[in-house]
Design a protein around this motif. Structure first.
Motif, PDB file in Angstrom:
ATOM      1  N   UNK A  79     -29.353  20.173  -2.651  1.00 29.19           N
ATOM      2  CA  UNK A  79     -30.605  19.638  -1.991  1.00 29.19           C
ATOM      3  C   UNK A  79     -30.920  18.605  -3.199  1.00 29.19           C
ATOM      4  N   UNK A  80     -31.781  17.807  -2.808  1.00 28.76           N
ATOM      5  CA  UNK A  80     -32.606  16.688  -3.909  1.00 28.76           C
ATOM      6  C   UNK A  80     -32.990  17.295  -5.016  1.00 28.76           C
ATOM      7  N   UNK A  81     -33.393  18.655  -5.189  1.00 30.27           N
ATOM      8  CA  UNK A  81     -34.358  19.154  -6.032  1.00 30.27           C
ATOM      9  C   UNK A  81     -33.547  19.914  -6.960  1.00 30.27           C
ATOM     10  N   UNK A  82     -33.483  20.192  -8.285  1.00 36.41           N
ATOM     11  CA  UNK A  82     -32.776  20.774  -9.284  1.00 36.41           C
ATOM     12  C   UNK A  82     -33.314  22.346  -9.248  1.00 36.41           C
ATOM     13  N   UNK A  83     -32.360  23.245  -8.949  1.00 34.57           N
ATOM     14  CA  UNK A  83     -33.131  24.784  -9.223  1.00 34.57           C
ATOM     15  C   UNK A  83     -33.706  25.197 -10.552  1.00 34.57           C
TER      16      UNK A  83
END
Ligand code: SF4
Length: 257
Positions: A205-209
């Motif tokens: 997804x576009x967001x880093x974990x």
């Protein structure tokens, strides 16, 4: 099969056979979360309606091969409580499959009449709460209609008052809300939840974990709750989906739910 998919490996539900009563080609949701693995919300919906008929569900259930599953989970390409016939669908699945039923909800409609009653037919409800204030709600979950955190928390509290099953609160932590664990823990305290799931987006997804160390520090704010788990502590059951294409549509790369 276009409504039933999986089984998929779930980090808290084991082998999970999915039922998608929204089942549209485009993602249909009342949120447009920044971390959503399904991409942008194409069909922005907050009104409940019938997407899939109960007859279509019965037909797919009647043709289901022998499946090993720990849970039947109402989820899919969007928010399952948008389906007006969710409660009836849960009853049909229960009578046919004799497997415990779970629903994954973003909690956005729980304050609306009828939604809690539908959800209360399940054995397990996993309700999302990522934001302790309206500013963060609009930054992280980006509701597609007018919605406040007070409406969400009121909905979860009234649901708890009628629901004797297992209520799990799932919180997705990303950089934007990582400092808000104490405020979120304060809100969760009011729900008498059976479980708290501390999550971070591990699927593409576009967001880093956040990393395991960060999530572990966040977990410390929730230790007063009976059961609290981070996604990094989960084990993955081995599963073979019936139809990889239909499963991939709801669970890209068959990652954990
Ligand atoms: S609630 Fe779930 S399906 Fe809807 S946008 Fe958020 S993560 Fe995606």
């Amino acid at each position: 099969m276009s409504i039933i998919y999986g089984p998929v490996p779930s980090w808290r539900l084991g082998r999970s056979l999915g039922i998608d009563m929204v089942s549209t080609h485009a993602k249909t949701c009342s949120f447009d979360c920044v971390y959503c693995q399904l991409g942008a919300t194409v069909s922005r919906q907050s009104e409940r309606k019938e997407f899939v008929s109960l007859n279509s569900l019965r037909q797919e259930l009647n043709h289901l091969p022998q499946i090993k599953a720990d849970f039947v989970t109402f989820s899919g390409v969007g928010e399952p409580t948008l389906a007006k016939n969710l409660g009836a669908a849960i009853e049909i699945a229960r009578r046919t499959l004799h497997i415990p039923i779970a629903v994954l909800t973003n909690s956005s409609l729980m304050h609306e009449p009828g939604v809690c009653e539908d959800l209360a037919r399940a054995d397990v409800v996993v309700a999302k709460l990522d934001a302790p204030d309206d500013n963060l709600l609009h930054l992280v979950n980006r509701p597609v209609f007018r919605l406040t955190v007070d409406q969400i928390t009121e909905g979860i509290r009234s649901f708890r008052s009628i629901f004797a099953g297992k209520l799990a609160i799932q919180i997705m932590f990303i950089n934007t809300n990582r400092q808000k664990a104490p405020e979120l823990a304060e809100l969760v305290r009011g729900f008498s939840a059976d479980e708290v799931q501390v999550n971070t987006p591990l699927r593409p997804c576009p967001v880093k974990p956040l990393n395991p160390n960060d999530l572990d520090k966040i977990k410390r704010h929730f230790l007063e709750f009976k059961n609290v788990f981070t996604v990094y502590e989960a084990s993955k059951p081995a599963v073979t989906p019936m139809d990889p294409q239909q499963t991939e549509r709801r669970r890209p790369e068959a990652q954990q739910i």
